[in-house]
Enzyme design. Structure first.
Site, mmCIF file in Angstrom:
data_model
loop_
_atom_site.group_PDB
_atom_site.id
_atom_site.type_symbol
_atom_site.label_atom_id
_atom_site.label_comp_id
_atom_site.label_asym_id
_atom_site.label_seq_id
_atom_site.Cartn_x
_atom_site.Cartn_y
_atom_site.Cartn_z
ATOM 1 N N HIS C 96 0.848 -1.188 0.000
ATOM 2 C CA HIS C 96 0.000 0.000 0.000
ATOM 3 C C HIS C 96 0.891 1.248 0.000
ATOM 4 O O HIS C 96 2.006 1.215 0.515
ATOM 5 C CB HIS C 96 -0.911 -0.013 1.231
ATOM 6 N N GLU C 144 -3.416 2.684 -7.404
ATOM 7 C CA GLU C 144 -3.801 3.829 -6.569
ATOM 8 C C GLU C 144 -2.795 4.966 -6.711
ATOM 9 O O GLU C 144 -1.798 4.989 -5.987
ATOM 10 C CB GLU C 144 -3.843 3.440 -5.098
#
Lengths: 229, 229, 229, 229
Positions: C96, C144
């Site tokens: 992430h 992302e």
């Protein structure tokens, strides 16, 4: 304190393009000239690639910006004390806010610097961390509240109580400790304020490197030191 | 592939004392001499502090051992591409087993190197990681199983199937990819074996730097390349 | 793809206080209810400390937010796959933007997840990095762009070309790859846009966790998926 | 010192499979039973995923193995103090040799623990680092020379002078400091030796977790404490 005398102005070149390669050598000559003219100690901390050229050109002390807690061996891409020393550095910044280190690495690097007669300048972010570092006996502790770095808001005027508290806490643990402060220093009066709070000088970067006329600002800083002492 | 031609022998100086400062310059002269005499491409990857002196002395291509994924600015203690380039490096090792990087950093550094006409030599530890790196289009991928580094057990002989699998997987993703291998290379036959498995040369460190007679070993490696092609 | 079906909405709880402890269990019940009512797959990724309580309460799949590339042993303070699995997680987020990993760690974790029948959801920041990850065969790749995370500016509408380019590049390397996208997703139309660009769902955090009425937003997202397919 | 009394035996479960999930709960029950029977304080430090189950089952204090220097927010994959606290931990290990932290992180975590009435147990590798940590006022400092961890060679017997020097140096900076020691502790006599050198107990891992009969070894350690005091 080999080669480094206080009070002092240390100029951190970071990785600014204004202080890379030939420009770094040129800026170092300016710093040397101001130091000789004013009689005030000035030291410069260039990038690793520029240490040899600068140390071979000027007589003022040159610092590395960082070293790793290693000995000669298999450490590809790391920074070896022996290597920056042979290039001509007399010491190193440690734990700058842009290059924070593990506590055990800070301790190892300070000890290695001591054994090698190199100067250790450890950056800290507050009074408590400065006290912890004082217990490790570096040559110099430089307080730099990270939130003020590059802002032009001087720590010595915006947060004088942090500087005072740090000086007090540090001296309690290590009466011989030498303190600088940094962050937001752009004027002679900021330097004067820093000295009045009990520090022995400043660690400065953009205030000099990105100044329109670095010579003028360095001279202003030097005169502030001369007048304050 | 600017300034770097394959097949090639790349010598990584790590932070070995045998390849620091003046000794690094001396070793680079030996490498240059062997390269000229044998006609085989040799490149050296010294410490940051030594790049300028070496690049100013020898004509063979000089690589940095690492650069950080940064642009000029406030990055004290970091390694700037622009800085190693001005010092004379034509490219850089990336992601060596002793300096592993985040995936997004590897991608940024390769892209920055490409924009700056710099060579990117990305180290990998197995076939899958090599395939991932191939998707990023570096100049060279160098497979080095970390468990063999510094052992004298050559990857090209101990794990030929890993090299073969890597070549195959990498070519499927990027047919133009250039592969080297490293780890445990100490003899000419190890170099020859590496070439026969589909690589375009070797990345070597202790095999040369810590050899009693680096000149002799480099010459042996060079001859192995000449004979194999 | 064990336990995880696409199209899917994955809700990352981060370390938000609105999704810690009892609140995390409560939010998971809401997610479960919406999933059952709408027939759309929803998965939640809570903090490590909350995995067991959530997995013991709801029937929707639970993911860890991260695991370390380790096997059982001496790794104090690290996250063990076996540990999150026994707690009830069916897989894990990897890399992430707030927990970027070294390339070799990403490869190791994906391989470990595969061996343990666990789902691997690897976050990426651009098309090139997504392509590299595709070569490692994770269960899901979630694009992302970090500059949009938490902004409310949806990647699927602000940078549709990045999503399209990523889908194309990834499919070329791995035709079976499953792509999600995330960052700035707050409305049903953002989710619909994501699906139309070729993704199989969204990875969302503040858009749900910090919504006044998470149930309502989750239902809006689910309906957008149902209508788009 | 909330919930944690000295002298104490702290058992670090690391990521050992013998102390994961259900096995971790079982081992904690054994520790609780020995603590009740012997009257000696025992605390356990399990993996994050197991904190809630253990704290919900046993009455002895539970510690996290690590927390990150963060507040609630966008920190995917990180360890939040509030999260381990709600799960039932009364404090945390900090800076274990397998999870070394930056100095500024150690300072932040200790301060956060203090504000939250949580216990901070900071691991250190030598006397100088222990002194630095003492300046930060943690609840407990635990000296663990990393070269002895997992060896069965007890620090209290192999390096008594390091323990003595550490006690002395630490007390000079912080007279109220509480010291433990760890590494290589497998017998009651090692625990007794630790106490005689001025520590208030031990931090132990494999000595208990990997023992054939953890109950027996814990009882032996407890008796050593009772007899020595």
């Amino acid at each position: 304190m080999k080669n480094l005398k206080v009070p002092i102005i240390i100029v951190n070149y970071k990785t600014y393009s204004e202080a890379t390669g030939k420009k770094a050598v040129k800026l170092s000559k300016i710093a040397e000239k101001v130091s000789i003219e004013s009689g005030v100690n000035i030291s410069v901390a260039p990038q690793f690639t520029d240490i040899a050229a600068i140390a071979g050109t000027v007589s003022i002390p040159v610092l590395a910006q960082h070293i790793d807690p290693i000995s000669p061996g298999s450490f590809t891409g790391h920074i070896l004390l022996e290597s920056v020393k042979e290039a001509g550095a007399v010491g190193t910044l440690i734990n700058h806010s842009e290059r924070r280190l593990k506590l055990c690495a800070i301790e190892t690097i300070i000890a290695k610097a001591r054994e090698s007669d190199m100067v250790s300048v450890v950056c800290t972010n507050n009074a408590a961390v400065s006290a912890a570092v004082a217990a490790l006996n570096p040559t110099i502790i430089s307080l730099e509240p990270p939130e003020l770095i590059g802002t032009g808001i001087p720590v010595s005027k915006a947060k004088p109580e942090v500087v005072t508290e740090t000086v007090e806490l540090v001296k309690r643990i290590n009466p011989d400790a030498v303190l600088l402060c940094g962050a937001g220093i752009t004027k002679g009066e900021d330097v004067a304020a820093a000295l009045k709070l009990g520090t022995m000088g400043v660690l400065v970067a953009s205030g000099i490197v990105k100044a329109k006329d670095p010579r003028k600002v360095l001279m202003e800083f030097s005169e502030a030191i001369t007048k304050t002492l």
